[in-house]
Design a protein around this motif. Structure first.
Motif, PDB file in Angstrom:
ATOM      1  N   UNK A   6       0.835  -1.209   0.000  1.00  0.00           N
ATOM      2  CA  UNK A   6       0.000   0.000   0.000  1.00  0.00           C
ATOM      3  C   UNK A   6       0.865   1.251   0.000  1.00  0.00           C
ATOM      4  N   UNK A   7       1.922   1.239   0.809  1.00  0.00           N
ATOM      5  CA  UNK A   7       2.810   2.392   0.881  1.00  0.00           C
ATOM      6  C   UNK A   7       3.460   2.664  -0.478  1.00  0.00           C
ATOM      7  N   UNK A   8       3.986   1.616  -1.110  1.00  0.00           N
ATOM      8  CA  UNK A   8       4.642   1.778  -2.406  1.00  0.00           C
ATOM      9  C   UNK A   8       3.660   2.201  -3.491  1.00  0.00           C
ATOM     10  N   UNK A   9       2.501   1.579  -3.518  1.00  0.00           N
ATOM     11  CA  UNK A   9       1.545   1.847  -4.600  1.00  0.00           C
ATOM     12  C   UNK A   9       0.951   3.245  -4.508  1.00  0.00           C
ATOM     13  N   UNK A  10       0.580   3.687  -3.308  1.00  0.00           N
ATOM     14  CA  UNK A  10      -0.009   5.020  -3.181  1.00  0.00           C
ATOM     15  C   UNK A  10       1.022   6.125  -3.430  1.00  0.00           C
ATOM     16  N   UNK A  11       2.252   5.924  -2.946  1.00  0.00           N
ATOM     17  CA  UNK A  11       3.302   6.916  -3.207  1.00  0.00           C
ATOM     18  C   UNK A  11       3.631   6.966  -4.697  1.00  0.00           C
ATOM     19  N   UNK A  12       3.693   5.813  -5.337  1.00  0.00           N
ATOM     20  CA  UNK A  12       3.986   5.767  -6.772  1.00  0.00           C
ATOM     21  C   UNK A  12       2.885   6.438  -7.577  1.00  0.00           C
ATOM     22  N   UNK A  13       1.625   6.235  -7.179  1.00  0.00           N
ATOM     23  CA  UNK A  13       0.518   6.886  -7.875  1.00  0.00           C
ATOM     24  C   UNK A  13       0.594   8.398  -7.722  1.00  0.00           C
ATOM     25  N   UNK A  14       0.918   8.866  -6.521  1.00  0.00           N
ATOM     26  CA  UNK A  14       1.070  10.306  -6.311  1.00  0.00           C
ATOM     27  C   UNK A  14       2.222  10.867  -7.146  1.00  0.00           C
ATOM     28  N   UNK A  15       3.314  10.102  -7.236  1.00  0.00           N
ATOM     29  CA  UNK A  15       4.448  10.529  -8.051  1.00  0.00           C
ATOM     30  C   UNK A  15       4.062  10.597  -9.527  1.00  0.00           C
ATOM     31  N   UNK A  16       3.288   9.625  -9.984  1.00  0.00           N
ATOM     32  CA  UNK A  16       2.839   9.622 -11.373  1.00  0.00           C
ATOM     33  C   UNK A  16       1.975  10.845 -11.665  1.00  0.00           C
ATOM     34  N   UNK A  17       1.075  11.175 -10.755  1.00  0.00           N
ATOM     35  CA  UNK A  17       0.229  12.352 -10.948  1.00  0.00           C
ATOM     36  C   UNK A  17       1.063  13.630 -10.991  1.00  0.00           C
ATOM     37  N   UNK A  18       2.120  13.669 -10.188  1.00  0.00           N
ATOM     38  CA  UNK A  18       3.013  14.829 -10.205  1.00  0.00           C
ATOM     39  C   UNK A  18       3.699  14.960 -11.563  1.00  0.00           C
ATOM     40  N   UNK A  19       4.172  13.847 -12.107  1.00  0.00           N
ATOM     41  CA  UNK A  19       4.821  13.878 -13.424  1.00  0.00           C
ATOM     42  C   UNK A  19       3.830  14.239 -14.527  1.00  0.00           C
ATOM     43  N   UNK A  20       2.591  13.755 -14.411  1.00  0.00           N
ATOM     44  CA  UNK A  20       1.571  14.094 -15.410  1.00  0.00           C
ATOM     45  C   UNK A  20       1.286  15.592 -15.366  1.00  0.00           C
ATOM     46  N   UNK A  21       1.205  16.144 -14.151  1.00  0.00           N
ATOM     47  CA  UNK A  21       0.997  17.587 -14.022  1.00  0.00           C
ATOM     48  C   UNK A  21       2.156  18.366 -14.644  1.00  0.00           C
ATOM     49  N   UNK A  22       3.376  17.855 -14.463  1.00  0.00           N
ATOM     50  CA  UNK A  22       4.536  18.535 -15.049  1.00  0.00           C
ATOM     51  C   UNK A  22       4.508  18.453 -16.569  1.00  0.00           C
TER      52      UNK A  22
END
Length: 344
Positions: free
Chosen positions: A239-255
């Motif tokens: 859960x920790x890895x998946x939720x952090x990775x999803x947040x990171x992906x959203x950050x890259x998409x925003x960029x």
């Protein structure tokens, strides 16, 4: 030697003691003050050798996460009889509950059952939100730094720069590569989570995939969750890895979405050449000649880094300090009583 050592003061302790010299702290305040001094001193002396050049914000997130999990595990394992739901092991369930709470998944398979535990969960819910806020602050600082660095680099590009040069400046390929890698990692986590739920939690593939998706997106409806001891040990890390990775992906998409505006900004700054109208706008003192400071201000306004209101405020501040009205600041201006009063 002893007197010299005693006279030598600790600047960190002195700075804190000065702020609290007029207040008689309570025992709890003294403990908190001492803990803060020790933590700051530890970070100053050991953060470089232990973590290398780790970003201070990221270091704080790691420390707060460790405190959050440690304190939460201790509290909820001791209060395990006051929690209801499907339980496996006191410590494992406590860590699992902390992760589910912090990640805002909220399965509902373990819930507080007394006034004490409900109030405690409220506190940990806000602490988890604070951790998320720290992560968002880190992401926001990263995007702002990228924007600032971009504007500085634009000034060093030739006006006839090609599209490839602009793409290299924007580091579009690097962002796309990171976005792709994180997407692949999330796909691996989804496959691993689905396979684990199907084999260990005995779910069919549809329910396993459904549980994985509502967890990764932090929906957590609660109809499907990790029930076994092995499953919750796996869930703590997954859960920790998946939720952090999803947040990171959203950050890259925003960029990536911001790249279009950055590209337009770069093209506008590079393609624009000084004209007579620009010279008139940049000539703030109407001397029919643009000095370097005026040129820099004009470019900063074009790049939307400063406004006329900002310039007006700075002019007022300069005029207040320019006591002799010579349009220059000298030591005599700063020594003048009126200038000293303005500073106060």
């Amino acid at each position: 030697m002893a007197s010299n050592a005693a006279s030598r003061s600790d600047p960190l302790t002195d700075s804190v003691s000065k702020r609290t010299s007029n207040i008689d702290p309570s025992p709890v305040q003294r403990i908190c003050l001492k803990a803060r001094i020790l933590l700051d001193r530890f970070l100053l002396t050991h953060s470089t050798c232990i973590f290398g050049k780790l970003d201070p914000t990221l270091l704080r997130i790691v420390i707060f996460l460790a405190i959050y999990l440690g304190l939460g595990t201790l509290c909820f394992s001791l209060l395990e009889p006051q929690m209801k739901g499907q339980k496996t092991n006191g410590i494992i369930d406590a860590i699992y509950f902390c992760i589910v709470t912090m990640a805002t998944v909220g399965y509902g398979d373990i819930v507080p059952d007394t006034v004490l535990t409900k109030l405690l969960v409220c506190a940990f819910a806000f602490m988890g939100a604070a951790l998320v806020a720290l992560g968002l602050t880190k992401a926001g600082d990263y995007l702002l730094k990228m924007q600032g660095d971009l504007l500085v680099k634009v000034l060093h590009l030739d006006q006839n720069a090609s599209a490839d040069d602009i793409d290299k400046l924007l580091e579009t390929k690097g962002v796309k590569r990171r976005c792709f890698l994180v997407s692949v990692f999330i796909l691996v986590l989804i496959i691993a989570g689905t396979a684990f739920l199907a084999t260990v939690e005995k779910m069919n593939l549809i329910n396993a995939f459904y549980c994985v998706c509502v967890t990764v997106t932090t929906l957590g409806y609660g109809d499907k969750s990790f029930k076994t001891k092995r499953g919750r040990i796996f869930a703590v890390f997954w859960i920790l890895l998946s939720t952090i990775s999803m947040a990171q992906l959203l950050c890259y998409i925003a960029e990536l979405c911001a790249q279009r505006r950055k590209r337009d900004l770069v093209k506008r700054v590079l393609s624009h050449k000084m004209t007579n109208a620009d010279l008139e706008q940049a000539d703030l003192d109407k001397s029919k000649a643009v000095e370097m400071a005026e040129f820099i201000l004009h470019k900063l306004k074009q790049m939307e880094k400063i406004t006329e209101d900002d310039i007006a405020l700075l002019k007022d501040e300069f005029n207040k300090n320019d006591i002799d009205k010579s349009k220059t600041l000298t030591e005599s201006d700063l020594r003048h009583p009126q200038s000293t009063q303005t500073e106060k």
